[in-house]
Motif scaffolding. Structure first.
Motif, mmCIF file in Angstrom:
data_model
loop_
_atom_site.group_PDB
_atom_site.id
_atom_site.type_symbol
_atom_site.label_atom_id
_atom_site.label_comp_id
_atom_site.label_asym_id
_atom_site.label_seq_id
_atom_site.Cartn_x
_atom_site.Cartn_y
_atom_site.Cartn_z
ATOM 1 N N TRP A 29 1.815 9.775 3.975
ATOM 2 C CA TRP A 29 0.933 8.012 3.743
ATOM 3 C C TRP A 29 1.460 6.930 3.980
ATOM 4 O O TRP A 29 0.921 6.166 4.207
ATOM 5 N N VAL A 30 2.975 6.913 4.215
ATOM 6 C CA VAL A 30 4.215 5.716 3.862
ATOM 7 C C VAL A 30 3.383 5.342 5.652
ATOM 8 O O VAL A 30 3.437 4.253 5.957
ATOM 9 N N HIS A 31 3.706 6.225 6.692
ATOM 10 C CA HIS A 31 3.488 6.645 7.677
ATOM 11 C C HIS A 31 1.607 5.386 8.171
ATOM 12 O O HIS A 31 1.594 4.786 8.978
ATOM 13 N N ALA A 32 0.953 6.529 7.220
ATOM 14 C CA ALA A 32 -0.526 6.405 7.568
ATOM 15 C C ALA A 32 -1.149 4.842 7.087
ATOM 16 O O ALA A 32 -1.863 4.037 7.865
ATOM 17 N N PRO A 63 2.725 7.128 -6.013
ATOM 18 C CA PRO A 63 3.338 6.919 -7.141
ATOM 19 C C PRO A 63 5.482 7.794 -6.849
ATOM 20 O O PRO A 63 5.809 6.892 -7.102
ATOM 21 N N ALA A 64 5.020 8.480 -5.937
ATOM 22 C CA ALA A 64 5.863 8.108 -5.416
ATOM 23 C C ALA A 64 7.182 7.992 -4.729
ATOM 24 O O ALA A 64 8.443 7.659 -4.888
ATOM 25 N N VAL A 65 5.900 7.035 -3.298
ATOM 26 C CA VAL A 65 7.317 6.327 -2.517
ATOM 27 C C VAL A 65 7.299 4.920 -3.540
ATOM 28 O O VAL A 65 8.570 5.092 -3.660
ATOM 29 N N GLY A 66 6.301 5.177 -4.900
ATOM 30 C CA GLY A 66 6.643 3.343 -5.774
ATOM 31 C C GLY A 66 8.103 3.788 -6.254
ATOM 32 O O GLY A 66 9.052 2.791 -6.334
ATOM 33 N N ALA A 67 8.500 4.540 -6.927
ATOM 34 C CA ALA A 67 9.118 5.299 -7.801
ATOM 35 C C ALA A 67 10.462 5.503 -6.846
ATOM 36 O O ALA A 67 11.616 5.598 -6.891
ATOM 37 N N GLY A 68 10.614 6.168 -5.518
ATOM 38 C CA GLY A 68 11.132 5.567 -4.544
ATOM 39 C C GLY A 68 12.145 4.561 -4.137
ATOM 40 O O GLY A 68 13.571 4.467 -4.633
ATOM 41 N N VAL A 69 11.318 3.249 -4.159
ATOM 42 C CA VAL A 69 11.776 2.371 -3.948
ATOM 43 C C VAL A 69 12.445 1.887 -4.854
ATOM 44 O O VAL A 69 13.364 1.175 -4.764
ATOM 45 N N ASP A 70 11.558 1.927 -5.904
ATOM 46 C CA ASP A 70 12.013 1.440 -7.445
ATOM 47 C C ASP A 70 13.669 1.895 -7.396
ATOM 48 O O ASP A 70 14.350 0.809 -8.276
ATOM 49 N N ALA A 71 14.076 3.144 -7.341
ATOM 50 C CA ALA A 71 14.708 3.530 -7.726
ATOM 51 C C ALA A 71 16.400 3.386 -6.514
ATOM 52 O O ALA A 71 17.511 3.131 -7.297
ATOM 53 N N LEU A 95 0.738 -1.216 0.082
ATOM 54 C CA LEU A 95 0.083 -0.031 -0.452
ATOM 55 C C LEU A 95 0.673 1.571 0.174
ATOM 56 O O LEU A 95 0.212 2.308 -0.723
ATOM 57 N N GLN A 96 1.769 1.041 0.681
ATOM 58 C CA GLN A 96 2.610 1.896 0.959
ATOM 59 C C GLN A 96 3.228 2.585 -0.408
ATOM 60 O O GLN A 96 3.442 3.903 -1.201
ATOM 61 N N VAL A 97 3.452 1.477 -1.298
ATOM 62 C CA VAL A 97 4.620 1.578 -3.115
ATOM 63 C C VAL A 97 3.412 1.941 -4.466
ATOM 64 O O VAL A 97 4.073 2.914 -4.868
ATOM 65 N N ALA A 98 2.485 1.741 -3.391
ATOM 66 C CA ALA A 98 1.297 1.823 -4.237
ATOM 67 C C ALA A 98 1.179 3.831 -4.803
ATOM 68 O O ALA A 98 -0.006 3.989 -5.675
#
Length: 279
Positions: A112-115, A41-49, A36-39
């Protein structure tokens, strides 16, 4: 401008998080929370990179779990862990899949990551423990806000009450959350997991154990998402899968409460709880 104390206090001893964060059942909800965190777009992009979740999932998972336990059970070390996490995230920046610039500490994705921990934890409890009462929901959320302050999340960036959380959550699901490459990898039951470091015997057995673990992680990643989150991401979930999850839940719900504390709680939680009981 709103200011927090330099060292925000951790959640209270004997509170909801004190009893639940270090319970071994909390591990079952972590894959869904990460999805749910990486869904976003900003979090997903950061985790991807930037994340090593592909090359070193065991190290990443161990470090993340140790961090979570420090927030709750670390006492004075909790605030320092929050500062460390902010330092780690300062240089994480780039462009997401929609062409928008992001920074890991931007208030919306960082909050959002925390929420995500709140709805996913509540969902997991419906299966693996007694669901929270409305009063316990309020206490849990208030303690989760305290953890957010340790992480450097300002009160203005998180809804102040449970009643205000759900509209915020629904808006984020509708406006931001969706499928991406990282979500696809994390929920793929056929993903390849490297063997954990250490045991030679485990490495030898990994061709058999690895696929079983990958299927289990994929199953929990999707199954413990709240249905509205699954729908926002576009993840399928069948009635047959739901029945299977409920069968697993019966076993967990019956077994874990009957375990002694040394087996029911993770080591960091067990040590903190034992220390708190000493005169």
């Amino acid at each position: 401008m709103e200011q927090h104390d330099p060292d925000p206090p951790p959640p209270p001893q004997g509170g909801i998080l004190w009893d639940t964060a270090g319970d071994i059942r909390s591990l079952l909800a972590l894959p869904a929370a990460f999805v749910l965190q990486v869904a976003h777009p900003a979090v997903g992009a950061g985790v991807d990179a930037y994340s090593v979740f592909r090359t070193d999932p065991w190290g990443r998972g161990t470090r993340s779990l140790a961090s979570v336990l420090l927030w709750v059970y670390g006492g004075e070390a909790a605030a320092e862990e929050g500062r460390r996490l902010r330092r780690v995230h300062r240089d994480i920046r780039g462009t997401d899949a929609h062409g928008r610039r992001y920074h890991a500490l931007d208030p919306a994705p960082y909050a959002w990551v925390h929420a995500t921990g709140f709805p996913v934890s509540r969902r997991a409890r419906r299966y693996f423990a007694r669901p929270f009462t409305p009063e316990e929901d309020e206490r849990f959320y208030a303690e989760w806000l305290r953890v957010g302050r340790i992480l450097g999340i300002h009160d203005r960036d998180m809804p102040p009450t449970v009643a205000e959380f759900w509209p915020y959550y629904a808006r984020t699901l509708a406006r931001e959350i969706g499928p991406n490459a990282v979500v696809a990898e994390l929920t793929d039951p056929r993903r390849t997991l490297p063997p954990p470091p250490g045991s030679r015997a485990l490495r030898l057995l990994w061709p058999l154990l690895g696929p079983v673990l990958a299927r289990s992680l994929g199953f929990l990643s999707v199954g413990l998402l709240p249905p509205e989150a699954r729908a926002a991401i576009g993840l399928p979930w069948s009635a047959r899968q739901e029945r299977r999850l409920r069968r697993v839940a019966v076993l967990v719900r019956w077994t874990v409460p009957r375990l002694p504390e040394r087996l029911r709680y993770l080591p960091a939680a067990r040590r903190a709880r034992a220390a708190a009981r000493r005169p």
